[in-house]
Design a protein around this motif. Sequence first.
Motif, mmCIF file in Angstrom:
data_model
loop_
_atom_site.group_PDB
_atom_site.id
_atom_site.type_symbol
_atom_site.label_atom_id
_atom_site.label_comp_id
_atom_site.label_asym_id
_atom_site.label_seq_id
_atom_site.Cartn_x
_atom_site.Cartn_y
_atom_site.Cartn_z
ATOM 1 N N VAL A 21 0.856 -1.221 0.050
ATOM 2 C CA VAL A 21 -0.095 0.064 0.065
ATOM 3 C C VAL A 21 0.890 1.303 -0.118
ATOM 4 O O VAL A 21 0.649 2.191 -0.906
ATOM 5 C CB VAL A 21 -0.794 -0.145 1.319
ATOM 6 C CG1 VAL A 21 -1.640 1.438 1.383
ATOM 7 C CG2 VAL A 21 -1.951 -1.144 1.468
ATOM 8 N N LYS A 74 15.496 -0.840 3.025
ATOM 9 C CA LYS A 74 14.137 -0.647 2.492
ATOM 10 C C LYS A 74 13.923 1.120 2.087
ATOM 11 O O LYS A 74 13.286 1.671 1.420
ATOM 12 C CB LYS A 74 13.088 -0.845 3.506
ATOM 13 C CG LYS A 74 12.714 -2.102 3.658
ATOM 14 C CD LYS A 74 11.589 -2.764 4.474
ATOM 15 C CE LYS A 74 11.238 -4.222 4.601
ATOM 16 N NZ LYS A 74 10.266 -4.547 5.619
ATOM 17 N N HIS A 89 12.435 3.632 10.700
ATOM 18 C CA HIS A 89 11.570 3.784 12.126
ATOM 19 C C HIS A 89 12.531 3.013 13.400
ATOM 20 O O HIS A 89 11.926 3.275 14.433
ATOM 21 C CB HIS A 89 10.246 3.018 12.015
ATOM 22 C CG HIS A 89 10.006 1.787 11.629
ATOM 23 N ND1 HIS A 89 10.536 0.634 12.834
ATOM 24 C CD2 HIS A 89 9.863 1.153 10.738
ATOM 25 C CE1 HIS A 89 10.157 -0.422 12.126
ATOM 26 N NE2 HIS A 89 9.754 -0.249 10.959
ATOM 27 N N ASN A 121 -0.173 3.161 8.625
ATOM 28 C CA ASN A 121 -0.246 2.029 8.275
ATOM 29 C C ASN A 121 0.384 1.151 9.414
ATOM 30 O O ASN A 121 0.066 -0.161 9.480
ATOM 31 C CB ASN A 121 0.887 1.740 6.989
ATOM 32 C CG ASN A 121 0.241 1.452 5.819
ATOM 33 O OD1 ASN A 121 -1.017 1.639 5.506
ATOM 34 N ND2 ASN A 121 0.948 2.033 4.807
ATOM 35 N N TYR A 173 -1.287 -5.385 15.614
ATOM 36 C CA TYR A 173 -2.233 -6.568 15.388
ATOM 37 C C TYR A 173 -2.160 -7.724 16.134
ATOM 38 O O TYR A 173 -2.905 -8.403 16.291
ATOM 39 C CB TYR A 173 -2.103 -6.897 13.876
ATOM 40 C CG TYR A 173 -2.725 -5.756 12.972
ATOM 41 C CD1 TYR A 173 -3.319 -4.937 13.322
ATOM 42 C CD2 TYR A 173 -2.605 -6.069 11.524
ATOM 43 C CE1 TYR A 173 -3.683 -3.868 12.413
ATOM 44 C CE2 TYR A 173 -3.016 -5.260 10.638
ATOM 45 C CZ TYR A 173 -3.508 -4.064 10.953
ATOM 46 O OH TYR A 173 -3.947 -3.253 10.262
ATOM 47 N N VAL A 175 -11.287 -0.676 2.283
ATOM 48 C CA VAL A 175 -11.090 -0.639 0.709
ATOM 49 C C VAL A 175 -12.378 -1.459 0.356
ATOM 50 O O VAL A 175 -12.985 -0.992 -0.885
ATOM 51 C CB VAL A 175 -9.959 -1.156 0.290
ATOM 52 C CG1 VAL A 175 -9.674 -2.396 0.507
ATOM 53 C CG2 VAL A 175 -9.965 -0.794 -1.181
ATOM 54 N N ASN A 212 8.927 -8.931 5.140
ATOM 55 C CA ASN A 212 8.750 -9.045 3.841
ATOM 56 C C ASN A 212 9.283 -7.634 3.112
ATOM 57 O O ASN A 212 9.504 -6.623 3.882
ATOM 58 C CB ASN A 212 7.433 -8.872 3.455
ATOM 59 C CG ASN A 212 6.427 -7.626 3.945
ATOM 60 O OD1 ASN A 212 6.547 -7.561 5.126
ATOM 61 N ND2 ASN A 212 5.770 -7.010 3.198
HETATM 62 N N1 LIG Z 1 -8.061 -0.310 5.351
HETATM 63 C C1 LIG Z 1 -7.811 -0.923 4.424
HETATM 64 O O1 LIG Z 1 -8.893 -1.246 3.527
HETATM 65 C C2 LIG Z 1 -6.561 -1.539 3.990
HETATM 66 C C3 LIG Z 1 -6.380 -2.384 2.927
HETATM 67 C C4 LIG Z 1 -5.034 -2.908 2.775
HETATM 68 C C5 LIG Z 1 -4.140 -2.882 3.804
HETATM 69 N N2 LIG Z 1 -4.398 -2.229 4.968
HETATM 70 C C6 LIG Z 1 -3.220 -1.879 5.981
HETATM 71 O O2 LIG Z 1 -2.264 -1.254 5.142
HETATM 72 C C7 LIG Z 1 -1.005 -1.565 5.986
HETATM 73 C C8 LIG Z 1 0.046 -1.980 5.110
HETATM 74 O O3 LIG Z 1 -0.652 -3.216 4.246
HETATM 75 P P1 LIG Z 1 0.142 -3.809 3.101
HETATM 76 O O4 LIG Z 1 -0.490 -4.978 2.460
HETATM 77 O O5 LIG Z 1 0.920 -2.757 2.521
HETATM 78 O O6 LIG Z 1 1.563 -4.331 3.848
HETATM 79 P P2 LIG Z 1 3.190 -4.121 3.659
HETATM 80 O O7 LIG Z 1 3.452 -2.908 4.118
HETATM 81 O O8 LIG Z 1 3.535 -4.885 2.315
HETATM 82 O O9 LIG Z 1 3.587 -5.134 4.843
HETATM 83 C C9 LIG Z 1 3.573 -4.805 6.012
HETATM 84 C C10 LIG Z 1 4.772 -3.901 6.493
HETATM 85 O O10 LIG Z 1 4.492 -3.217 7.773
HETATM 86 C C11 LIG Z 1 5.514 -3.051 8.451
HETATM 87 N N3 LIG Z 1 5.423 -3.687 9.813
HETATM 88 C C12 LIG Z 1 4.994 -4.894 10.262
HETATM 89 N N4 LIG Z 1 5.214 -5.018 11.720
HETATM 90 C C13 LIG Z 1 5.690 -3.919 12.013
HETATM 91 C C14 LIG Z 1 5.804 -3.518 13.279
HETATM 92 N N5 LIG Z 1 5.712 -4.236 14.297
HETATM 93 N N6 LIG Z 1 6.305 -2.015 13.731
HETATM 94 C C15 LIG Z 1 6.427 -1.423 12.331
HETATM 95 N N7 LIG Z 1 6.206 -1.671 11.099
HETATM 96 C C16 LIG Z 1 5.919 -3.001 11.155
HETATM 97 C C17 LIG Z 1 6.562 -3.771 7.859
HETATM 98 O O11 LIG Z 1 7.199 -2.683 7.019
HETATM 99 P P3 LIG Z 1 8.490 -2.076 7.689
HETATM 100 O O12 LIG Z 1 9.448 -3.130 7.716
HETATM 101 O O13 LIG Z 1 8.907 -0.962 6.672
HETATM 102 O O14 LIG Z 1 8.260 -1.304 9.041
HETATM 103 C C18 LIG Z 1 5.973 -4.831 6.974
HETATM 104 O O15 LIG Z 1 6.778 -4.857 5.668
HETATM 105 C C19 LIG Z 1 -1.474 -2.623 6.935
HETATM 106 O O16 LIG Z 1 -1.588 -1.904 8.223
HETATM 107 C C20 LIG Z 1 -2.543 -3.204 6.578
HETATM 108 O O17 LIG Z 1 -3.637 -3.652 7.499
HETATM 109 C C21 LIG Z 1 -5.989 -1.596 4.993
#
Ligand SMILES: NC(=O)c1ccc[n+]([C@@H]2O[C@H](COP(=O)([O-])OP(=O)(O)OC[C@H]3O[C@@H](n4cnc5c(N)ncnc54)[C@H](OP(=O)(O)O)[C@@H]3O)[C@@H](O)[C@H]2O)c1
Length: 340
Positions: free
Chosen positions: A159, A183, A199, A222, A250, A276, A324
């Motif tokens: 995202v 990254k 971060h 996010n 989460y 979404v 990831n």
């Molecule tokens: N509202 C909606 O409809 C909707 C739809 C899709 C996704 N989302 C949300 O959008 C966000 C990103 O989703 P995505 O699919 O794009 O995933 P993503 O960014 O590809 O993967 C998750 C990333 O979150 C970060 N992360 C994970 N654990 C963490 C922690 N403990 N502290 C800080 N950062 C952490 C990591 O990036 P870093 O290593 O860079 O920290 C990880 O690579 C999520 O919160 C997801 O639930 C919401």
Amino acid sequence: MEDRNRQVLLKRRPTGVPTTADFEIADGPVPDPREGEVLVRGIYLSLDPYMRGRISAARSYAKPVDVGAVMEGRVVGQVARSRDPGFREGDYAFGGYGWQLYSAVPATGLLKLDPAEAPLSTALGVLGMPGLTAHVGLSEIGRPQHGETVVVSAASGAVGAVVGQLAKRAGARAVGIAGGADKCRFVESELGFDSCIDHRSADLGGALDRACPNGIDVYWENVGGAVQRAVFPRLNDFGRMVMCGMVSEYNDVEPRPGPNLMTAVRKRLKIQGFIVSDQWQRFGEYRAMAAPLLRSGELKYREDIVEGLDRAPEAFIGLLHGRNFGKLLVKLGDDPTRSA
Ligand SMILES: NC(=O)c1ccc[n+]([C@@H]2O[C@H](COP(=O)([O-])OP(=O)(O)OC[C@H]3O[C@@H](n4cnc5c(N)ncnc54)[C@H](OP(=O)(O)O)[C@@H]3O)[C@@H](O)[C@H]2O)c1
């Protein structure tokens, strides 16, 4: 075609951080499509943070996966058998179901994919749900204006990568936040953000002050946690906070205390969440805008592809720890359009 279907089932509901023991890998028969259904052989499975909510019993916007049931997930695949006139064997489609090699799904829920338009896998990432999420949240809530500063957490992810690029296209400054130097380098040099902050750096607040000398107009949330605490007090008057997700929280068993919302009054902030799936009707509009940008190379993306269904639980757990790098996918089977 294989004669057995392999599936990942939810074995039990995790408390706190999930482990691979919460999942079970099972073999069963390949399903038989009924009239109006299509048998999809999975090629790519999308792993997404929302799945943490689906394996918890807590009340949410969607029903959880039952214990013993196949894990929920979106799949791009190839039609192995069709009992619907709209699909032929060999067609590519988005809309297969679950952490499994084969699924029989209603043809009405499938979108036919043309591999000449874009690589098949992109239907799960930059041209799929995560891309649409970025488009919807920015156009409806963030609304970045020329010269404003947009801060995006998890900026290298599925995202976040699209959010920053669309913010730049709107004439804003994009500042990413991501985990680690690799990254951050990618976010700046490949995605074209103006800067990116790790971060994990000791002084996140100071780094934000240096990267955002005019404050923050839009924060794309996010991750939550420490990143949110550092960004929130730095929002400008009339700032917007796009509440997309809080992945760092989460696995929490108890909700954490939030920020003091008097700041929202004083600064006249707009803080709005969205999901979404309320906006699927904008999918066609998003793909029509984004697919040409992808083909011209103006919209960049990165995928992190894990080989084999059996590795899905471990990869999903890694996603919740930032292991990831790019849109996380599992390769379920041969992609004839890539090997050709
Ligand atoms: N509202 C909606 O409809 C909707 C739809 C899709 C996704 N989302 C949300 O959008 C966000 C990103 O989703 P995505 O699919 O794009 O995933 P993503 O960014 O590809 O993967 C998750 C990333 O979150 C970060 N992360 C994970 N654990 C963490 C922690 N403990 N502290 C800080 N950062 C952490 C990591 O990036 P870093 O290593 O860079 O920290 C990880 O690579 C999520 O919160 C997801 O639930 C919401």
